[in-house]
Every structure is written in C-alpha cells, then in structure tokens.
Design a protein around this motif. Structure first.
Motif, PDB file in Angstrom:
ATOM      1  N   ASN A   1      42.885  35.073  28.974  1.00 45.73           N
ATOM      2  CA  ASN A   1      43.713  34.522  30.045  1.00 45.73           C
ATOM      3  C   ASN A   1      44.962  33.952  29.395  1.00 45.73           C
ATOM      4  OD1 ASN A   1      40.684  33.473  31.298  1.00 45.73           O
ATOM      5  ND2 ASN A   1      41.990  34.739  32.560  1.00 45.73           N
ATOM      6  N   SER A   2      46.093  34.145  30.046  1.00 44.51           N
ATOM      7  CA  SER A   2      47.347  33.713  29.448  1.00 44.51           C
ATOM      8  C   SER A   2      48.210  32.979  30.459  1.00 44.51           C
ATOM      9  CB  SER A   2      48.105  34.927  28.908  1.00 44.51           C
ATOM     10  OG  SER A   2      49.318  34.535  28.327  1.00 44.51           O
ATOM     11  N   ASP A   3      48.434  31.697  30.199  1.00 44.67           N
ATOM     12  CA  ASP A   3      49.381  30.885  30.955  1.00 44.67           C
ATOM     13  C   ASP A   3      49.131  30.942  32.471  1.00 44.67           C
ATOM     14  OD1 ASP A   3      51.492  29.073  31.083  1.00 44.67           O
ATOM     15  OD2 ASP A   3      52.956  30.670  31.412  1.00 44.67           O
ATOM     16  N   VAL A   4      47.874  30.718  32.872  1.00 36.57           N
ATOM     17  CA  VAL A   4      47.517  30.752  34.294  1.00 36.57           C
ATOM     18  C   VAL A   4      47.904  29.420  34.926  1.00 36.57           C
ATOM     19  CG1 VAL A   4      45.642  30.978  35.968  1.00 36.57           C
ATOM     20  CG2 VAL A   4      45.607  32.343  33.857  1.00 36.57           C
ATOM     21  N   THR A   5      48.809  29.496  35.883  1.00 33.23           N
ATOM     22  CA  THR A   5      49.227  28.325  36.644  1.00 33.23           C
ATOM     23  C   THR A   5      49.024  28.654  38.112  1.00 33.23           C
ATOM     24  OG1 THR A   5      50.829  27.662  34.964  1.00 33.23           O
ATOM     25  CG2 THR A   5      51.149  26.778  37.188  1.00 33.23           C
ATOM     26  N   LEU A   6      48.197  27.839  38.762  1.00 31.56           N
ATOM     27  CA  LEU A   6      47.906  28.074  40.178  1.00 31.56           C
ATOM     28  C   LEU A   6      47.624  26.744  40.853  1.00 31.56           C
ATOM     29  CD1 LEU A   6      44.549  27.741  40.327  1.00 31.56           C
ATOM     30  CD2 LEU A   6      44.661  30.027  39.403  1.00 31.56           C
ATOM     31  N   ALA A   7      47.689  26.751  42.178  1.00 30.62           N
ATOM     32  CA  ALA A   7      47.368  25.565  42.966  1.00 30.62           C
ATOM     33  C   ALA A   7      46.786  26.020  44.292  1.00 30.62           C
ATOM     34  CB  ALA A   7      48.610  24.717  43.194  1.00 30.62           C
ATOM     35  N   PHE A   8      45.583  25.537  44.585  1.00 29.51           N
ATOM     36  CA  PHE A   8      44.913  25.867  45.842  1.00 29.51           C
ATOM     37  C   PHE A   8      44.870  24.626  46.722  1.00 29.51           C
ATOM     38  CE2 PHE A   8      42.656  28.741  42.799  1.00 29.51           C
ATOM     39  CZ  PHE A   8      43.198  29.928  43.274  1.00 29.51           C
ATOM     40  N   PRO A   9      45.416  24.728  47.928  1.00 27.58           N
ATOM     41  CA  PRO A   9      45.345  23.582  48.831  1.00 27.58           C
ATOM     42  C   PRO A   9      43.921  23.383  49.372  1.00 27.58           C
ATOM     43  CG  PRO A   9      46.506  25.411  49.868  1.00 27.58           C
ATOM     44  CD  PRO A   9      46.181  25.832  48.468  1.00 27.58           C
ATOM     45  N   GLN A  10      43.678  22.233  49.963  1.00 27.60           N
ATOM     46  CA  GLN A  10      42.380  21.936  50.567  1.00 27.60           C
ATOM     47  C   GLN A  10      42.062  22.942  51.670  1.00 27.60           C
ATOM     48  OE1 GLN A  10      40.278  19.283  49.956  1.00 27.60           O
ATOM     49  NE2 GLN A  10      41.551  18.214  48.487  1.00 27.60           N
ATOM     50  N   GLY A  11      40.792  23.289  51.791  1.00 22.36           N
ATOM     51  CA  GLY A  11      40.315  24.067  52.928  1.00 22.36           C
ATOM     52  C   GLY A  11      40.652  25.540  52.952  1.00 22.36           C
ATOM     53  N   VAL A  12      41.035  26.122  51.840  1.00 21.45           N
ATOM     54  CA  VAL A  12      41.377  27.542  51.829  1.00 21.45           C
ATOM     55  C   VAL A  12      40.340  28.325  51.036  1.00 21.45           C
ATOM     56  CG1 VAL A  12      43.856  27.121  52.059  1.00 21.45           C
ATOM     57  CG2 VAL A  12      42.855  27.367  49.795  1.00 21.45           C
ATOM     58  N   ARG A  13      40.308  29.626  51.293  1.00 22.26           N
ATOM     59  CA  ARG A  13      39.467  30.538  50.524  1.00 22.26           C
ATOM     60  C   ARG A  13      40.379  31.540  49.851  1.00 22.26           C
ATOM     61  NH1 ARG A  13      35.759  32.001  55.482  1.00 22.26           N
ATOM     62  NH2 ARG A  13      35.028  29.908  55.877  1.00 22.26           N
ATOM     63  N   HIS A  14      40.083  31.792  48.602  1.00 21.45           N
ATOM     64  CA  HIS A  14      40.834  32.788  47.851  1.00 21.45           C
ATOM     65  C   HIS A  14      39.858  33.683  47.121  1.00 21.45           C
ATOM     66  CE1 HIS A  14      44.989  31.404  48.274  1.00 21.45           C
ATOM     67  NE2 HIS A  14      44.471  30.184  48.313  1.00 21.45           N
ATOM     68  N   ALA A  15      40.267  34.906  46.888  1.00 24.90           N
ATOM     69  CA  ALA A  15      39.471  35.842  46.098  1.00 24.90           C
ATOM     70  C   ALA A  15      40.291  36.257  44.894  1.00 24.90           C
ATOM     71  CB  ALA A  15      39.110  37.068  46.923  1.00 24.90           C
ATOM     72  N   LEU A  16      39.642  36.296  43.765  1.00 28.58           N
ATOM     73  CA  LEU A  16      40.263  36.756  42.532  1.00 28.58           C
ATOM     74  C   LEU A  16      39.778  38.179  42.318  1.00 28.58           C
ATOM     75  CD1 LEU A  16      42.014  35.943  40.128  1.00 28.58           C
ATOM     76  CD2 LEU A  16      39.952  35.069  39.029  1.00 28.58           C
ATOM     77  N   ILE A  17      40.696  39.116  42.356  1.00 31.07           N
ATOM     78  CA  ILE A  17      40.340  40.527  42.302  1.00 31.07           C
ATOM     79  C   ILE A  17      40.941  41.151  41.059  1.00 31.07           C
ATOM     80  CG2 ILE A  17      40.556  42.762  43.477  1.00 31.07           C
ATOM     81  CD1 ILE A  17      40.777  41.153  46.113  1.00 31.07           C
ATOM     82  N   GLY A  18      40.149  41.950  40.383  1.00 33.21           N
ATOM     83  CA  GLY A  18      40.627  42.649  39.201  1.00 33.21           C
ATOM     84  C   GLY A  18      39.523  43.507  38.623  1.00 33.21           C
ATOM     85  N   PRO A  19      39.875  44.421  37.739  1.00 33.76           N
ATOM     86  CA  PRO A  19      38.867  45.306  37.150  1.00 33.76           C
ATOM     87  C   PRO A  19      37.955  44.545  36.180  1.00 33.76           C
ATOM     88  CG  PRO A  19      40.979  45.638  36.084  1.00 33.76           C
ATOM     89  CD  PRO A  19      41.221  44.689  37.229  1.00 33.76           C
ATOM     90  N   ASN A  20      36.837  45.166  35.828  1.00 30.35           N
ATOM     91  CA  ASN A  20      35.958  44.591  34.811  1.00 30.35           C
ATOM     92  C   ASN A  20      36.764  44.323  33.550  1.00 30.35           C
ATOM     93  OD1 ASN A  20      33.735  44.736  36.458  1.00 30.35           O
ATOM     94  ND2 ASN A  20      32.977  46.640  35.590  1.00 30.35           N
ATOM     95  N   GLY A  21      36.526  43.157  32.948  1.00 30.97           N
ATOM     96  CA  GLY A  21      37.225  42.819  31.714  1.00 30.97           C
ATOM     97  C   GLY A  21      38.593  42.197  31.912  1.00 30.97           C
ATOM     98  N   ALA A  22      38.969  41.934  33.173  1.00 32.63           N
ATOM     99  CA  ALA A  22      40.298  41.384  33.445  1.00 32.63           C
ATOM    100  C   ALA A  22      40.384  39.886  33.178  1.00 32.63           C
ATOM    101  CB  ALA A  22      40.703  41.676  34.891  1.00 32.63           C
ATOM    102  N   GLY A  23      39.240  39.209  32.989  1.00 33.82           N
ATOM    103  CA  GLY A  23      39.251  37.781  32.695  1.00 33.82           C
ATOM    104  C   GLY A  23      38.876  36.887  33.856  1.00 33.82           C
ATOM    105  N   LYS A  24      38.298  37.460  34.932  1.00 31.38           N
ATOM    106  CA  LYS A  24      37.939  36.656  36.105  1.00 31.38           C
ATOM    107  C   LYS A  24      36.861  35.622  35.769  1.00 31.38           C
ATOM    108  CE  LYS A  24      36.723  40.301  38.447  1.00 31.38           C
ATOM    109  NZ  LYS A  24      36.935  41.400  37.514  1.00 31.38           N
ATOM    110  N   THR A  25      35.787  36.064  35.140  1.00 33.70           N
ATOM    111  CA  THR A  25      34.709  35.137  34.781  1.00 33.70           C
ATOM    112  C   THR A  25      35.191  34.142  33.730  1.00 33.70           C
ATOM    113  OG1 THR A  25      32.967  36.694  35.384  1.00 33.70           O
ATOM    114  CG2 THR A  25      32.372  34.967  33.806  1.00 33.70           C
ATOM    115  N   THR A  26      36.013  34.574  32.820  1.00 34.12           N
ATOM    116  CA  THR A  26      36.567  33.649  31.831  1.00 34.12           C
ATOM    117  C   THR A  26      37.363  32.557  32.522  1.00 34.12           C
ATOM    118  OG1 THR A  26      36.642  35.374  30.140  1.00 34.12           O
ATOM    119  CG2 THR A  26      38.049  33.450  29.794  1.00 34.12           C
TER     120      THR A  26
END
Length: 191
Positions: A20-45
């Motif tokens: 993972n490289s320089d991940v900057t994000l902000a999730f407001p209260q009460g929202v749902r988001h999905a992280l989508i990407g191929p195997n090995g993209a770093g989602k579980t990391t």
C-alpha cells in the motif's frame, strides 16, 4: 465534520514490495463503502493496517479524529473498530450462542470472570441471542459452529463482530468461499 475513519499517507512495505502506498481517505459517519480490486491488490493489507494487525511503514489511522496508529488491535476494538476476516476465525468447538455470549462478555469486561460459566451470564446470553435473531441465526444458536455450512459461519462471524457494538465495521471479503446461492442471504444481512 470529523470523519468516522480516516488515514493520511498510510503505507506498508514488505522488503522491496510496496503493498500500500500513501493511502489517504476519509469516510463520514453512516456510510458504506466497498474496496474493489484484483487479488493481490492490497485490500486485506489495508484492512490489517486500519485494524492494527500490521504496523504501518508510514502514515496514520484516525478513528473519529483520534490518532490510533500505534494502538494494538484489541484497543482499536474497544474504541469501536471491528473487523471480520477473509478466512473465518471462529470458536469451532463452541455453540453459536456460546461464541456470541463470550463476545458480549468481553465487550462488557466480564470475559475474565473465572467463577461464572457462560451459561450463567443471562443478560449477556439474552443480548447475544437477540443479535443472532436479527441475523437469522436463532435456529442455529445451540449448534456447534463447526457443524454449520460455511455461509452460516460467515454470518456467525458478522454476528460476533456486531456483538462488539462497533462504530466502524470492516468486512474482509465477506462472501469469499460462499456458494452463490448462500451469498444472497449474506448480502441481505449486510444491507
């Protein structure tokens, strides 16, 4: 408005590999988001970095504005961040209700009371059973977890996560390994 969950410059490197490289994000209260990407993209990391399962190489994690970067996993859970795993991490030899009751006891700081069995934790067991009922698992309450179909085990893991009363719930590939016919039930519960 303070973000429910935020990161700044979050990175993880394993030797020369940048997961993972320089991940900057902000999730407001009460929202749902999905992280989508191929195997090995770093989602579980990324989930492991957010929850403290892995230390970040650099960057920070914030829960409702509080920097939690250096906190251990269990401290993040106590502050309101819970996760499920890509591969189930359940108590196979316990019933569904016993597992859920233990989770409620832990949240309430009662899990270490050695002189009271899980069966004697009435208030906690009632709360756990109510949680199981909301997820359609009341009929399985007295079933050993290992005897459940895999899709039901995934629901049990979500029930345990919800029993911690999280403010942030991270689901790591919740439908992984579930047959297509059972995934509809899982996604209905998540919704």
């Amino acid at each position: 408005m303070t973000a429910a969950l935020a990161t700044t410059g979050l990175s993880k490197q394993f030797g020369a590999f940048q997961a993972n490289s320089d991940v900057t994000l902000a999730f407001p209260q009460g929202v749902r988001h999905a992280l989508i990407g191929p195997n090995g993209a770093g989602k579980t990391t990324l989930i492991n970095l957010l929850t403290g399962a892995l230390p970040a190489t650099s960057g920070d994690v914030y829960l409702e504005g509080e920097r939690i970067t250096g906190l251990a996993q269990h401290e993040r859970v106590k502050r309101g961040m819970t996760r499920t795993f890509q591969i189930n991490t359940l108590f196979a030899g316990l019933t569904v209700l016993e597992s859920a009751t233990l989770t409620v006891c832990e949240r309430k700081g009662r899990a270490g009371i050695w002189h009271r069995t899980v069966a004697r934790q009435r208030d906690e067991a009632n709360e756990a059973l109510a949680r199981l009922a909301t997820l359609g698992l009341a009929a399985e309450a007295n079933t050993l977890t290992r005897n459940l179909p895999y899709g039901k085990q995934r629901l049990v893991e979500i029930a345990l996560a919800l029993a911690t009363k999280p403010r942030i719930l991270l689901l790591d590939e919740p439908a992984a390994g579930i047959p297509a016919g059972e995934s509809a039930e899982l996604f209905a519960v998540i919704a």
